[in-house]
Scaffold this active site. Structure first.
Site, PDB file in Angstrom:
ATOM      1  N   GLY A  15       0.834  -1.216   0.000  1.00 18.70           N
ATOM      2  CA  GLY A  15       0.000   0.000   0.000  1.00 18.70           C
ATOM      3  C   GLY A  15       0.862   1.257   0.000  1.00 18.70           C
ATOM      4  N   LYS A  16       2.070   1.121  -0.555  1.00 17.29           N
ATOM      5  CA  LYS A  16       3.022   2.249  -0.561  1.00 17.29           C
ATOM      6  C   LYS A  16       2.445   3.465  -1.284  1.00 17.29           C
ATOM      7  CE  LYS A  16       5.928  -0.564  -2.550  1.00 17.29           C
ATOM      8  NZ  LYS A  16       5.234  -1.858  -2.389  1.00 17.29           N
ATOM      9  N   HIS A  41       1.522   0.960  -8.109  1.00 19.06           N
ATOM     10  CA  HIS A  41       1.169   1.676  -6.875  1.00 19.06           C
ATOM     11  C   HIS A  41      -0.204   2.317  -7.049  1.00 19.06           C
ATOM     12  CE1 HIS A  41       5.684   2.035  -5.622  1.00 19.06           C
ATOM     13  NE2 HIS A  41       5.283   0.789  -5.786  1.00 19.06           N
ATOM     14  N   THR A  42      -1.152   1.867  -6.234  1.00 20.40           N
ATOM     15  CA  THR A  42      -2.540   2.296  -6.403  1.00 20.40           C
ATOM     16  C   THR A  42      -2.886   3.448  -5.471  1.00 20.40           C
ATOM     17  OG1 THR A  42      -2.997  -0.036  -6.760  1.00 20.40           O
ATOM     18  CG2 THR A  42      -4.908   1.415  -6.557  1.00 20.40           C
ATOM     19  N   THR A 129       7.288 -10.167 -13.545  1.00 23.31           N
ATOM     20  CA  THR A 129       6.202  -9.413 -14.176  1.00 23.31           C
ATOM     21  C   THR A 129       6.448  -9.286 -15.690  1.00 23.31           C
ATOM     22  OG1 THR A 129       7.351  -7.331 -13.800  1.00 23.31           O
ATOM     23  CG2 THR A 129       5.806  -8.031 -12.080  1.00 23.31           C
ATOM     24  N   GLN A 224       8.419  -2.436  -4.725  1.00 23.96           N
ATOM     25  CA  GLN A 224       8.526  -3.825  -4.256  1.00 23.96           C
ATOM     26  C   GLN A 224       8.561  -3.850  -2.715  1.00 23.96           C
ATOM     27  OE1 GLN A 224      10.918  -3.005  -7.172  1.00 23.96           O
ATOM     28  NE2 GLN A 224       8.941  -3.338  -8.119  1.00 23.96           N
ATOM     29  N   THR A 300      -0.193  -4.651 -11.449  1.00 24.43           N
ATOM     30  CA  THR A 300       0.525  -4.580 -12.717  1.00 24.43           C
ATOM     31  C   THR A 300       0.136  -5.722 -13.648  1.00 24.43           C
ATOM     32  OG1 THR A 300       2.371  -3.393 -11.754  1.00 24.43           O
ATOM     33  CG2 THR A 300       2.875  -4.655 -13.731  1.00 24.43           C
ATOM     34  N   ARG A 303      -2.524 -10.777 -11.686  1.00 28.39           N
ATOM     35  CA  ARG A 303      -2.456 -12.145 -11.140  1.00 28.39           C
ATOM     36  C   ARG A 303      -2.997 -12.169  -9.713  1.00 28.39           C
ATOM     37  NH1 ARG A 303       3.814 -13.474 -11.713  1.00 28.39           N
ATOM     38  NH2 ARG A 303       3.899 -11.285 -11.126  1.00 28.39           N
ATOM     39  N   ALA A 332      -6.124  -3.209   7.617  1.00 31.16           N
ATOM     40  CA  ALA A 332      -6.669  -3.777   8.851  1.00 31.16           C
ATOM     41  C   ALA A 332      -8.133  -4.165   8.649  1.00 31.16           C
ATOM     42  CB  ALA A 332      -6.543  -2.762   9.987  1.00 31.16           C
ATOM     43  N   ASP A 333      -8.839  -3.389   7.803  1.00 33.53           N
ATOM     44  CA  ASP A 333     -10.264  -3.644   7.551  1.00 33.53           C
ATOM     45  C   ASP A 333     -10.526  -5.035   6.984  1.00 33.53           C
ATOM     46  OD1 ASP A 333      -8.796  -2.216   5.382  1.00 33.53           O
ATOM     47  OD2 ASP A 333     -10.582  -2.706   4.202  1.00 33.53           O
ATOM     48  N   VAL A 413      -7.546   1.758   6.914  1.00 31.92           N
ATOM     49  CA  VAL A 413      -8.798   0.991   7.034  1.00 31.92           C
ATOM     50  C   VAL A 413      -9.612   0.975   5.739  1.00 31.92           C
ATOM     51  CG1 VAL A 413      -8.968   1.227   9.543  1.00 31.92           C
ATOM     52  CG2 VAL A 413      -9.935   3.018   8.076  1.00 31.92           C
TER      53      VAL A 413
HETATM   54  P1  GDP Z   1       1.783  -0.794  -3.487  1.00 35.83           P
HETATM   55  O1  GDP Z   1       2.403  -1.517  -4.635  1.00 35.83           O
HETATM   56  O2  GDP Z   1       2.537  -1.008  -2.213  1.00 35.83           O
HETATM   57  O3  GDP Z   1       1.558   0.649  -3.750  1.00 35.83           O
HETATM   58  O4  GDP Z   1       0.358  -1.471  -3.261  1.00 35.83           O
HETATM   59  P2  GDP Z   1      -0.702  -1.864  -4.423  1.00 35.83           P
HETATM   60  O5  GDP Z   1      -1.350  -0.636  -4.921  1.00 35.83           O
HETATM   61  O6  GDP Z   1      -0.094  -2.776  -5.412  1.00 35.83           O
HETATM   62  O7  GDP Z   1      -1.693  -2.779  -3.601  1.00 35.83           O
HETATM   63  C1  GDP Z   1      -2.371  -2.315  -2.494  1.00 35.83           C
HETATM   64  C2  GDP Z   1      -3.874  -2.491  -2.773  1.00 35.83           C
HETATM   65  O8  GDP Z   1      -4.591  -2.364  -1.573  1.00 35.83           O
HETATM   66  C3  GDP Z   1      -4.433  -1.428  -3.685  1.00 35.83           C
HETATM   67  O9  GDP Z   1      -5.483  -1.966  -4.428  1.00 35.83           O
HETATM   68  C4  GDP Z   1      -4.941  -0.365  -2.721  1.00 35.83           C
HETATM   69  O10 GDP Z   1      -5.979   0.423  -3.266  1.00 35.83           O
HETATM   70  C5  GDP Z   1      -5.448  -1.223  -1.617  1.00 35.83           C
HETATM   71  N1  GDP Z   1      -5.381  -0.663  -0.258  1.00 35.83           N
HETATM   72  C6  GDP Z   1      -4.424   0.148   0.277  1.00 35.83           C
HETATM   73  N2  GDP Z   1      -4.679   0.353   1.585  1.00 35.83           N
HETATM   74  C7  GDP Z   1      -5.789  -0.331   1.887  1.00 35.83           C
HETATM   75  C8  GDP Z   1      -6.548  -0.543   3.093  1.00 35.83           C
HETATM   76  O11 GDP Z   1      -6.209  -0.079   4.169  1.00 35.83           O
HETATM   77  N3  GDP Z   1      -7.641  -1.342   2.993  1.00 35.83           N
HETATM   78  C9  GDP Z   1      -8.045  -1.913   1.827  1.00 35.83           C
HETATM   79  N4  GDP Z   1      -9.130  -2.675   1.840  1.00 35.83           N
HETATM   80  N5  GDP Z   1      -7.360  -1.735   0.679  1.00 35.83           N
HETATM   81  C10 GDP Z   1      -6.247  -0.980   0.719  1.00 35.83           C
HETATM   82  P1  IMO Z   2       5.128  -3.001  -5.947  1.00 32.53           P
HETATM   83  O1  IMO Z   2       6.037  -1.801  -6.028  1.00 32.53           O
HETATM   84  C1  IMO Z   2       4.666  -7.312  -5.763  1.00 32.53           C
HETATM   85  C2  IMO Z   2       7.628  -9.720  -7.898  1.00 32.53           C
HETATM   86  C3  IMO Z   2       7.158 -10.500  -9.102  1.00 32.53           C
HETATM   87  C4  IMO Z   2       8.125 -11.675  -9.057  1.00 32.53           C
HETATM   88  C5  IMO Z   2       9.411 -11.029  -8.594  1.00 32.53           C
HETATM   89  C6  IMO Z   2      10.354 -10.650  -9.719  1.00 32.53           C
HETATM   90  O2  IMO Z   2       3.836  -2.808  -6.639  1.00 32.53           O
HETATM   91  O3  IMO Z   2       5.005  -3.465  -4.543  1.00 32.53           O
HETATM   92  P2  IMO Z   2      10.395  -8.804 -11.629  1.00 32.53           P
HETATM   93  O4  IMO Z   2       9.321  -8.334 -12.548  1.00 32.53           O
HETATM   94  O5  IMO Z   2      10.941  -7.764 -10.746  1.00 32.53           O
HETATM   95  O6  IMO Z   2      11.446  -9.579 -12.348  1.00 32.53           O
HETATM   96  O7  IMO Z   2       9.654  -9.907 -10.683  1.00 32.53           O
HETATM   97  O8  IMO Z   2       9.036  -9.852  -7.885  1.00 32.53           O
HETATM   98  N1  IMO Z   2       7.340  -8.271  -7.950  1.00 32.53           N
HETATM   99  C7  IMO Z   2       6.396  -7.683  -7.214  1.00 32.53           C
HETATM  100  N2  IMO Z   2       5.478  -8.198  -6.364  1.00 32.53           N
HETATM  101  N3  IMO Z   2       4.749  -5.986  -5.928  1.00 32.53           N
HETATM  102  C8  IMO Z   2       5.686  -5.437  -6.743  1.00 32.53           C
HETATM  103  O9  IMO Z   2       5.878  -4.112  -6.829  1.00 32.53           O
HETATM  104  C9  IMO Z   2       6.535  -6.304  -7.473  1.00 32.53           C
HETATM  105  N4  IMO Z   2       7.521  -6.125  -8.369  1.00 32.53           N
HETATM  106  C10 IMO Z   2       8.009  -7.324  -8.645  1.00 32.53           C
HETATM  107  O10 IMO Z   2       5.822 -10.896  -8.961  1.00 32.53           O
HETATM  108  O11 IMO Z   2       7.720 -12.567  -8.047  1.00 32.53           O
HETATM  109 MG    MG Z   3       1.864  -2.886  -6.129  1.00 35.00          MG
END
Ligand code: GDP
Ligand code: IMO
Ligand code: MG
Length: 423
Positions: A15-16, A41-42, A129, A224, A300, A303, A332-333, A413
């Site tokens: 959730g970065k 990053h969402t 990926t 990551q 991304t 999967r 946490a939710d 949450v």
């Molecule tokens: P990141 O790669 O670390 O930025 O995280 P991602 O965006 O790949 O994945 C986090 C997912 O969880 C996204 O779909 C967010 O919208 C969602 N998310 C983030 N914080 C929360 C939370 O507190 N609760 C819920 N239910 N979803 C969240």
């Molecule tokens: P964010 O920033 C979750 C995982 C891939 C694979 C491994 C290697 O959104 O958290 P790569 O494409 O780097 O050769 O893949 O790392 N992976 C991630 N998993 N979140 C990511 O980024 C990821 N970036 C790569 O699924 O297991």
């Molecule tokens: Mg992500």
């Protein structure tokens, strides 16, 4: 003025993006330090859901400048798509998004090499990926790579050709069945490069140094997670960059003694996308519930993410390697409604109880040892203060703080910017 860091403590997707967006109001500069479009990053706000891959998550705020650091690898084709998706937000990209000349470029053939390598590995595949990350960092450390700054030189197309030709020979070497039309990929690539060249390229280490000197507040955004770090992650099932705190120093040119707060983000449970060991992974209804309620699908690749209970052995390791000063607990939710919550506090490692992360954490070596605590039923998504949180969740948080010896300053949450509780 110190540079603060924000990084993931698990296998990514903690959730970065959401938290960087929430914190940007307190910073002048947001700087991505490693990774590439393997990241997703969402951000959610005002009913909009937006996924960023290379562009830092502070881009929606007028007060901040966003820097793509030297440690990042950029695919011009994906970058162009990201820019296109931002058009409707009328952001002044030329002044709000600055790109390091030292960032490396992902070529179409890097993506093909990624696919060839994964296909050749068969069952042992990393679960990449397929964005060309591994091959691009290989060319970087092999001293063959192309950088953003090369695009300002007259001979960049010759440099490109020589590298792409070499890659084609390497793809042949893999002797696997992957179909591609390089001419078509290159047309797209060259068009995207022209668009990239319209942006502002900078010597980002100098820019960040001067910014620091003049008192600007900088937040470095990781991609990551710590367990995907090339050195400290679950090798070889990792990515190809240093995702941990030290990666921010090399990925931005910030000296170690300039690092301030290290904000570590973790989910209240654990997820992993791609292959590799995952001691607390669940294959039952509980895991299925986490995936469904948490909508655990890769931002991304789409999967499904593997789900399991929180692993404190792995989390403590990440806190230690990064020097985390503040923790942020996400999602946490998603745990609302579980009768009881389990936390892995130790491993049974080949018959012995251990609390550190050993070299081999494959299922045949490690069985998690759990503490079990009471769950909660309340819906957290509309709560806005720490006092409102259910007692059982408060106990869970206190337990984690005691074990990790670092305060949890944010409890998230829900996915929206506003669903963020400060403690
Ligand atoms: P990141 O790669 O670390 O930025 O995280 P991602 O965006 O790949 O994945 C986090 C997912 O969880 C996204 O779909 C967010 O919208 C969602 N998310 C983030 N914080 C929360 C939370 O507190 N609760 C819920 N239910 N979803 C969240
Ligand atoms: P964010 O920033 C979750 C995982 C891939 C694979 C491994 C290697 O959104 O958290 P790569 O494409 O780097 O050769 O893949 O790392 N992976 C991630 N998993 N979140 C990511 O980024 C990821 N970036 C790569 O699924 O297991
Ligand atoms: Mg992500």
């Amino acid at each position: 003025m110190a540079v603060d860091l924000l990084l993931g403590l698990q296998w990514g997707d903690e959730g970065k993006g959401k938290i960087v967006d929430v914190l940007t109001k307190n910073y002048d500069i947001i700087a991505r330090f490693q990774g590439g479009p393997n990241a997703g990053h969402t951000l959610e706000f005002d009913g909009i859901k937006h996924v960023l891959h290379t562009i830092p998550s502070g881009i929606f705020h007028k007060n901040a400048v966003n820097v793509v650091g030297n440690g990042v690898v950029i695919d011009p084709v994906i970058f162009k798509k990201e820019l296109d998706a931002l058009k409707e937000f009328k952001i002044d990209i030329k002044s709000k998004l600055l790109i390091s000349r030292k960032a490396h470029l992902i070529l179409p053939t890097h993506r093909l090499l990624d696919a060839a390598s994964e296909t050749a590995k068969g069952k042992a595949k990393i679960g990449s990926t397929l964005k060309g990350i591994g091959p691009t960092y290989m060319d970087k450390t092999g001293r063959n790579g192309m950088r953003v700054g090369d695009l300002e030189m007259d001979d960049w197309k010759e440099k490109y050709r020589a590298l792409a030709d070499k890659h084609e020979a390497m793809i042949d070497y893999y002797n696997v069945d992957i179909e591609y039309d390089l001419a078509e990929l290159e047309t797209d690539f060259f068009a995207s490069v022209e668009e990239l060249k319209q942006l502002t390229f900078i010597d980002s280490e100098e820019y960040l140094f001067q910014a620091q000197k003049s008192g600007k507040k900088i937040l470095a955004e990781g991609a990551q997670g710590s367990l995907l770090d090339i050195d400290f992650g679950t090798y070889p099932f990792v990515t190809s960059s240093n995702t941990t705190a030290a990666g921010a120093c090399t990925g931005l040119g910030v000296a170690p003694n300039q690092i301030g707060d290290v904000k570590g983000i973790f989910k209240a449970y654990t997820t992993r996308v791609g292959s590799g060991p995952f001691p607390t992974e669940l294959f039952d209804e509980d895991g299925e519930t986490m995936g469904r309620v948490g909508n655990e699908f890769g931002a991304t690749t789409g999967r499904p993410r593997r789900c399991g209970w929180l692993d404190l052995v792995a989390l403590k390791y990440a806190v230690q390697v990064n020097g985390v000063t503040q923790l942020m607990m996400m999602k946490a939710d998603v745990l609302s409604g579980f009768e009881s919550i389990k936390v892995c506090t130790a491993y049974n490692y080949k018959g012995e109880e251990i609390t550190h992360l050993p070299y081999n954490i494959e299922a045949e070596n490690v069985t998690p040892i759990y503490s079990e605590m009471k769950g909660w039923k309340e819906d957290l998504t509309k709560m806005s203060s720490a006092e409102e949180l259910p007692e059982a969740l408060k106990s869970y948080i206190s337990f984690l703080e005691k074990e990790l010896e670092v305060p949890i300053t944010i409890v998230s949450v829900g996915p929206d910017r506003t669903q963020t509780i400060l403690r």
